[in-house]
Design a protein around this motif. Sequence first.
Motif, mmCIF file in Angstrom:
data_model
loop_
_atom_site.group_PDB
_atom_site.id
_atom_site.type_symbol
_atom_site.label_atom_id
_atom_site.label_comp_id
_atom_site.label_asym_id
_atom_site.label_seq_id
_atom_site.Cartn_x
_atom_site.Cartn_y
_atom_site.Cartn_z
ATOM 1 N N ASP A 3 0.829 -1.206 0.000
ATOM 2 C CA ASP A 3 0.000 0.000 0.000
ATOM 3 C C ASP A 3 0.867 1.261 0.000
ATOM 4 O O ASP A 3 0.463 2.299 0.512
ATOM 5 C CB ASP A 3 -0.958 0.004 1.202
ATOM 6 C CG ASP A 3 -0.192 -0.244 2.490
ATOM 7 O OD1 ASP A 3 1.044 -0.484 2.423
ATOM 8 O OD2 ASP A 3 -0.805 -0.204 3.557
ATOM 9 N N ILE A 5 2.548 4.581 -1.473
ATOM 10 C CA ILE A 5 2.143 5.564 -2.471
ATOM 11 C C ILE A 5 3.378 6.365 -2.913
ATOM 12 O O ILE A 5 4.384 6.421 -2.208
ATOM 13 C CB ILE A 5 1.051 6.526 -1.969
ATOM 14 C CG1 ILE A 5 1.532 7.278 -0.724
ATOM 15 C CG2 ILE A 5 -0.246 5.806 -1.700
ATOM 16 C CD1 ILE A 5 0.751 8.546 -0.510
ATOM 17 N N ALA A 22 1.402 16.518 5.038
ATOM 18 C CA ALA A 22 0.193 15.875 5.565
ATOM 19 C C ALA A 22 -0.107 14.586 4.802
ATOM 20 O O ALA A 22 -0.527 13.587 5.385
ATOM 21 C CB ALA A 22 -0.988 16.840 5.459
ATOM 22 N N ARG A 27 1.999 6.993 6.448
ATOM 23 C CA ARG A 27 1.844 6.094 5.304
ATOM 24 C C ARG A 27 3.209 5.632 4.814
ATOM 25 O O ARG A 27 4.221 6.234 5.125
ATOM 26 C CB ARG A 27 1.143 6.819 4.155
ATOM 27 C CG ARG A 27 -0.111 7.522 4.617
ATOM 28 C CD ARG A 27 -0.702 8.347 3.516
ATOM 29 N NE ARG A 27 -1.523 7.542 2.633
ATOM 30 C CZ ARG A 27 -2.001 7.961 1.477
ATOM 31 N NH1 ARG A 27 -1.709 9.162 1.045
ATOM 32 N NH2 ARG A 27 -2.741 7.181 0.727
ATOM 33 N N PRO A 124 -0.082 4.723 -10.337
ATOM 34 C CA PRO A 124 -0.298 6.164 -10.373
ATOM 35 C C PRO A 124 0.516 6.884 -9.307
ATOM 36 O O PRO A 124 0.745 6.322 -8.243
ATOM 37 C CB PRO A 124 -1.788 6.329 -10.071
ATOM 38 C CG PRO A 124 -2.345 4.989 -9.840
ATOM 39 C CD PRO A 124 -1.277 3.982 -9.908
ATOM 40 N N THR A 126 0.970 10.685 -7.154
ATOM 41 C CA THR A 126 0.323 11.948 -6.806
ATOM 42 C C THR A 126 1.341 13.054 -7.013
ATOM 43 O O THR A 126 2.455 12.998 -6.500
ATOM 44 C CB THR A 126 -0.142 11.931 -5.337
ATOM 45 O OG1 THR A 126 -1.084 10.864 -5.184
ATOM 46 C CG2 THR A 126 -0.821 13.244 -4.956
ATOM 47 N N PRO B 124 -7.353 6.094 -10.417
ATOM 48 C CA PRO B 124 -6.815 7.424 -10.122
ATOM 49 C C PRO B 124 -6.030 7.986 -11.309
ATOM 50 O O PRO B 124 -5.445 7.230 -12.079
ATOM 51 C CB PRO B 124 -5.866 7.194 -8.955
ATOM 52 C CG PRO B 124 -5.862 5.736 -8.669
ATOM 53 C CD PRO B 124 -6.707 5.029 -9.652
ATOM 54 N N ILE C 5 -12.598 7.125 -6.125
ATOM 55 C CA ILE C 5 -11.351 7.875 -6.220
ATOM 56 C C ILE C 5 -11.348 9.013 -5.194
ATOM 57 O O ILE C 5 -12.398 9.438 -4.724
ATOM 58 C CB ILE C 5 -11.091 8.445 -7.633
ATOM 59 C CG1 ILE C 5 -12.232 9.382 -8.042
ATOM 60 C CG2 ILE C 5 -10.901 7.338 -8.646
ATOM 61 C CD1 ILE C 5 -11.822 10.332 -9.137
ATOM 62 N N VAL C 114 -6.922 15.488 8.213
ATOM 63 C CA VAL C 114 -6.104 14.953 7.131
ATOM 64 C C VAL C 114 -5.904 13.446 7.293
ATOM 65 O O VAL C 114 -6.000 12.684 6.327
ATOM 66 C CB VAL C 114 -4.742 15.677 7.138
ATOM 67 C CG1 VAL C 114 -3.715 14.915 6.355
ATOM 68 C CG2 VAL C 114 -4.879 17.089 6.600
ATOM 69 N N PHE C 118 -6.899 10.547 4.493
ATOM 70 C CA PHE C 118 -5.939 9.675 3.800
ATOM 71 C C PHE C 118 -6.122 8.209 4.195
ATOM 72 O O PHE C 118 -5.871 7.312 3.386
ATOM 73 C CB PHE C 118 -4.497 10.145 4.019
ATOM 74 C CG PHE C 118 -4.145 11.318 3.166
ATOM 75 C CD1 PHE C 118 -3.992 11.158 1.796
ATOM 76 C CD2 PHE C 118 -3.992 12.584 3.691
ATOM 77 C CE1 PHE C 118 -3.690 12.245 0.984
ATOM 78 C CE2 PHE C 118 -3.687 13.670 2.893
ATOM 79 C CZ PHE C 118 -3.530 13.499 1.538
ATOM 80 N N ALA C 121 -8.893 7.215 2.012
ATOM 81 C CA ALA C 121 -8.475 7.186 0.607
ATOM 82 C C ALA C 121 -7.754 5.873 0.292
ATOM 83 O O ALA C 121 -7.913 5.299 -0.779
ATOM 84 C CB ALA C 121 -7.568 8.368 0.299
ATOM 85 N N GLY C 122 -6.955 5.423 1.225
ATOM 86 C CA GLY C 122 -6.246 4.167 1.021
ATOM 87 C C GLY C 122 -5.125 4.323 0.016
ATOM 88 O O GLY C 122 -3.973 4.514 0.377
ATOM 89 N N GLY C 123 -5.448 4.276 -1.260
ATOM 90 C CA GLY C 123 -4.431 4.296 -2.297
ATOM 91 C C GLY C 123 -4.059 5.693 -2.739
ATOM 92 O O GLY C 123 -4.074 6.637 -1.955
ATOM 93 N N PRO C 124 -3.700 5.840 -3.974
ATOM 94 C CA PRO C 124 -3.252 7.125 -4.510
ATOM 95 C C PRO C 124 -4.390 8.137 -4.557
ATOM 96 O O PRO C 124 -5.547 7.762 -4.725
ATOM 97 C CB PRO C 124 -2.817 6.792 -5.937
ATOM 98 C CG PRO C 124 -3.067 5.358 -6.147
ATOM 99 C CD PRO C 124 -3.721 4.774 -4.968
ATOM 100 N N VAL C 125 -4.044 9.375 -4.416
ATOM 101 C CA VAL C 125 -5.034 10.437 -4.539
ATOM 102 C C VAL C 125 -4.648 11.335 -5.708
ATOM 103 O O VAL C 125 -3.489 11.384 -6.104
ATOM 104 C CB VAL C 125 -5.127 11.295 -3.257
ATOM 105 C CG1 VAL C 125 -5.376 10.426 -2.029
ATOM 106 C CG2 VAL C 125 -3.880 12.119 -3.057
#
Lengths: 128, 128, 128
Positions: A3, A5, A22, A27, A124, A126, B124, C5, C114, C118, C121-125
Amino acid sequence: MGDSISLVLFSGTDDKLNAAGAAAMGRKVHVFLQYWALDAFRSDRILKDHGVAPEAGPEGAAAFQRHGGQHWSEILRQAKDIGDVEIQACSLSMDMFGLGVADLDPLVDGQEGVAAFFLHAGGPVTFI
Amino acid sequence: MGDSISLVLFSGTDDKLNAAGAAAMGRKVHVFLQYWALDAFRSDRILKDHGVAPEAGPEGAAAFQRHGGQHWSEILRQAKDIGDVEIQACSLSMDMFGLGVADLDPLVDGQEGVAAFFLHAGGPVTFI
Amino acid sequence: MGDSISLVLFSGTDDKLNAAGAAAMGRKVHVFLQYWALDAFRSDRILKDHGVAPEAGPEGAAAFQRHGGQHWSEILRQAKDIGDVEIQACSLSMDMFGLGVADLDPLVDGQEGVAAFFLHAGGPVTFI
């Protein structure tokens, strides 16, 4: 990657860097510093005022200053302490600014090329 | 979608477009051009100076100019040559600028609506 | 999370918010409002002119104004009507601006921290 990112930090203003801090907190994150974000991590500048996005306007910039709170470098330091956060500088941007790893804050773990970063990222990313 | 990624290019400055080119290299990518990024792909402007983010300041802008390197349009051309890169213009942005596909650099494969792009993207997207 | 998403809206200019509205349409989306994007959702300012990115230049800004089209708040209202769109304000940004939920347009469902965003959201944002 589990998991994990991947964050590309491009912008070097303090508001965006706060948002990035943030996003990294708590994570498993791989951070890649490009352009103006990299410049903000220079050890002689990291605590300087890096401004905010121009859209903030004078009222927004004043609210940002007044609010204070932890500096983003401190947020990232905590994120590294409690989690699995790796911060790499983009080799090409290092070259552009004429920087070596020794010029950067110890938050930065090293440098790598764009291809290596995106290969590692896999899915992906961010972009901030 | 396999390991394809989706990039929305919104900004039209040369620093962001460089970062976008790097993100597309060697990957299976679906690129969607909106607003100022689309404007930068006009065939009569693509090689023009599109500036850098305002936060660069004069020192940053000078470093960017001095560094040179490949133009982002050339990076994207190579990314298309070696990989599976598709570049679509946002229909709504085309309409806003009064452009047809013939006004755009041949790097652009066509135009599509926002809904089609996001349906195709599935998961995403990276917004640059 | 299924095919949900996560969008972080950071910028408060009308061009970026338009792009965000388009990204939310017809999808299951969790939106988080930070900084200047949050400020744009104040009920007394949401329909104001929030400008466009500085790179637009006068020519781009004029094309944007001329084009018109639906306001992004209306696009988001439709996205909420037809889909599963949740909009949360960042608690820290609320605090920075001295705002309560009652100061925000009813499009905003509430506020959260925040970390909660997140985690959810778990994965990518996607960061806009």
